[in-house]
Write a protein that holds these residues in place. Structure first.
Motif, PDB file in Angstrom:
ATOM      1  N   SER A  87     -19.192  15.264 -21.827  1.00 56.35           N
ATOM      2  CA  SER A  87     -19.121  14.195 -22.822  1.00 56.35           C
ATOM      3  C   SER A  87     -20.154  13.101 -22.556  1.00 56.35           C
ATOM      4  O   SER A  87     -20.562  12.390 -23.465  1.00 56.35           O
ATOM      5  N   SER A  88     -20.570  12.961 -21.300  1.00 53.04           N
ATOM      6  CA  SER A  88     -21.594  11.988 -20.934  1.00 53.04           C
ATOM      7  C   SER A  88     -22.215  12.417 -19.609  1.00 53.04           C
ATOM      8  O   SER A  88     -21.707  13.310 -18.937  1.00 53.04           O
ATOM      9  N   VAL A  89     -23.282  11.758 -19.232  1.00 52.47           N
ATOM     10  CA  VAL A  89     -23.911  12.034 -17.946  1.00 52.47           C
ATOM     11  C   VAL A  89     -23.011  11.459 -16.852  1.00 52.47           C
ATOM     12  O   VAL A  89     -22.646  10.279 -16.911  1.00 52.47           O
ATOM     13  N   PRO A  90     -22.629  12.270 -15.874  1.00 54.34           N
ATOM     14  CA  PRO A  90     -21.753  11.764 -14.808  1.00 54.34           C
ATOM     15  C   PRO A  90     -22.438  10.658 -14.004  1.00 54.34           C
ATOM     16  O   PRO A  90     -23.592  10.803 -13.600  1.00 54.34           O
ATOM     17  N   GLU A  91     -21.716   9.563 -13.770  1.00 53.52           N
ATOM     18  CA  GLU A  91     -22.269   8.450 -12.995  1.00 53.52           C
ATOM     19  C   GLU A  91     -22.171   8.684 -11.496  1.00 53.52           C
ATOM     20  O   GLU A  91     -23.042   8.291 -10.743  1.00 53.52           O
ATOM     21  N   HIS A  92     -21.082   9.308 -11.065  1.00 56.96           N
ATOM     22  CA  HIS A  92     -20.858   9.528  -9.627  1.00 56.96           C
ATOM     23  C   HIS A  92     -20.331  10.940  -9.386  1.00 56.96           C
ATOM     24  O   HIS A  92     -19.185  11.105  -8.935  1.00 56.96           O
ATOM     25  N   PRO A  93     -21.141  11.950  -9.682  1.00 53.89           N
ATOM     26  CA  PRO A  93     -20.652  13.325  -9.501  1.00 53.89           C
ATOM     27  C   PRO A  93     -20.456  13.657  -8.022  1.00 53.89           C
ATOM     28  O   PRO A  93     -21.272  13.290  -7.182  1.00 53.89           O
ATOM     29  N   ASP A  94     -19.367  14.340  -7.713  1.00 46.12           N
ATOM     30  CA  ASP A  94     -19.076  14.749  -6.339  1.00 46.12           C
ATOM     31  C   ASP A  94     -19.563  16.184  -6.141  1.00 46.12           C
ATOM     32  O   ASP A  94     -18.770  17.128  -6.105  1.00 46.12           O
TER      33      ASP A  94
ATOM     34  N   LEU B  78     -16.974  16.004 -11.371  1.00 43.33           N
ATOM     35  CA  LEU B  78     -18.029  15.282 -12.082  1.00 43.33           C
ATOM     36  C   LEU B  78     -17.533  13.962 -12.663  1.00 43.33           C
ATOM     37  O   LEU B  78     -18.322  13.065 -12.941  1.00 43.33           O
ATOM     38  N   GLY B  79     -16.230  13.856 -12.878  1.00 47.93           N
ATOM     39  CA  GLY B  79     -15.667  12.612 -13.378  1.00 47.93           C
ATOM     40  C   GLY B  79     -15.805  12.406 -14.868  1.00 47.93           C
ATOM     41  O   GLY B  79     -15.569  11.300 -15.360  1.00 47.93           O
ATOM     42  N   VAL B  80     -16.178  13.452 -15.591  1.00 53.58           N
ATOM     43  CA  VAL B  80     -16.271  13.367 -17.053  1.00 53.58           C
ATOM     44  C   VAL B  80     -15.763  14.688 -17.651  1.00 53.58           C
ATOM     45  O   VAL B  80     -15.910  15.738 -17.041  1.00 53.58           O
ATOM     46  N   PRO B  81     -15.160  14.603 -18.826  1.00 55.89           N
ATOM     47  CA  PRO B  81     -14.692  15.835 -19.459  1.00 55.89           C
ATOM     48  C   PRO B  81     -15.849  16.645 -20.022  1.00 55.89           C
ATOM     49  O   PRO B  81     -16.917  16.114 -20.326  1.00 55.89           O
ATOM     50  N   GLY B  82     -15.590  17.931 -20.165  1.00 58.19           N
ATOM     51  CA  GLY B  82     -16.583  18.825 -20.736  1.00 58.19           C
ATOM     52  C   GLY B  82     -15.927  20.093 -21.230  1.00 58.19           C
ATOM     53  O   GLY B  82     -14.714  20.273 -21.115  1.00 58.19           O
ATOM     54  N   THR B  83     -16.725  20.971 -21.771  1.00 62.36           N
ATOM     55  CA  THR B  83     -16.237  22.268 -22.221  1.00 62.36           C
ATOM     56  C   THR B  83     -17.312  23.315 -21.943  1.00 62.36           C
ATOM     57  O   THR B  83     -18.501  23.057 -22.155  1.00 62.36           O
TER      58      THR B  83
ATOM     59  N   LEU C  26     -26.566  20.624 -11.903  1.00 65.62           N
ATOM     60  CA  LEU C  26     -26.247  19.593 -12.886  1.00 65.62           C
ATOM     61  C   LEU C  26     -27.554  19.024 -13.400  1.00 65.62           C
ATOM     62  O   LEU C  26     -28.383  18.547 -12.620  1.00 65.62           O
ATOM     63  N   ARG C  27     -27.728  19.078 -14.725  1.00 67.91           N
ATOM     64  CA  ARG C  27     -28.905  18.492 -15.374  1.00 67.91           C
ATOM     65  C   ARG C  27     -28.441  17.663 -16.564  1.00 67.91           C
ATOM     66  O   ARG C  27     -28.088  18.205 -17.603  1.00 67.91           O
ATOM     67  N   GLY C  28     -28.420  16.360 -16.370  1.00 68.62           N
ATOM     68  CA  GLY C  28     -27.997  15.471 -17.454  1.00 68.62           C
ATOM     69  C   GLY C  28     -26.561  15.723 -17.844  1.00 68.62           C
ATOM     70  O   GLY C  28     -25.659  15.653 -17.013  1.00 68.62           O
ATOM     71  N   ARG C  29     -26.340  16.067 -19.115  1.00 71.16           N
ATOM     72  CA  ARG C  29     -24.998  16.328 -19.646  1.00 71.16           C
ATOM     73  C   ARG C  29     -24.621  17.803 -19.575  1.00 71.16           C
ATOM     74  O   ARG C  29     -23.622  18.219 -20.161  1.00 71.16           O
ATOM     75  N   THR C  30     -25.418  18.603 -18.878  1.00 70.66           N
ATOM     76  CA  THR C  30     -25.142  20.037 -18.799  1.00 70.66           C
ATOM     77  C   THR C  30     -24.977  20.469 -17.349  1.00 70.66           C
ATOM     78  O   THR C  30     -25.822  20.164 -16.506  1.00 70.66           O
TER      79      THR C  30
END
Length: 176
Positions: free
Chosen positions: A106-113, A155-160, A129-133
């Motif tokens: 849904s967005s670029v992760p700010e603090h991906p683990d 990643l701290g953000v939702p996705g599909t 991880l590249r941007g929103r993908t």
């Protein structure tokens, strides 16, 4: 009018949504030229509206009103989909398209683990991880992958996620 791709998350099991029903909802919302692809919640449509966030929320809300659940909807532009395909870090995996998955976020992760994901990675699995993908190659499948099951939390953000075959078919539909 711009073309967009809607990806719905969480369909299946008790949350079923006929693609004809999805198309009807989207048309009722004023979206045009709606085409769906397979039962996992993929649609190509056209709209003169620029706010993809508002469109996503309206689709989710309308599904909730009619079917009693609100799936997350992620909307991509054709340019974003093309860029995701062109940026695939694992081109050798394209010959086995069900082993390569792209998670559209849904967005670029700010603090991906990414360290957590690395710890969960099984032999043969690769991710980038590249941007929103988020690209994930799992030669042995994703069904039992602890990494695949933990992508959103880490990643701290939702996705599909969609496999390579589906991503390429959606791009073909966009280009038709």
């Amino acid at each position: 009018m711009r073309t967009y791709i809607a990806l719905l998350r969480g369909l299946g099991g008790k949350y079923t949504l006929p693609m004809q029903g999805l198309a009807e909802i989207m048309l009722e919302l004023g979206l045009r030229d709606v085409r769906t692809y397979i039962q996992s919640g993929n649609a190509i449509f056209r709209s003169d509206r620029a706010s993809t966030g508002e469109i996503a929320e309206e689709i989710s809300s309308a599904i909730n009103e009619r079917y009693g659940f609100a799936p997350r909807v992620i909307i991509l532009t054709p340019e974003e989909l093309r860029e995701a395909v062109a940026s695939n870090p694992y081109p050798e995996a394209e010959s086995a398209p069900t082993t390569l998955h792209l998670t559209f976020l849904s967005s670029v992760p700010e603090h991906p683990d990414l360290v957590k994901l690395e710890r969960l990675r099984q032999a043969g699995e690769r991710f980038t991880l590249r941007g929103r993908t988020f690209y994930f190659h799992a030669p042995n499948g994703v069904g039992r992958s602890k990494l695949f099951a933990s992508i959103e939390r880490a990643l701290g953000v939702p996705g599909t996620a969609r496999n390579w075959r589906t991503v390429c078919r959606l791009l073909e539909m966009v280009d038709q």
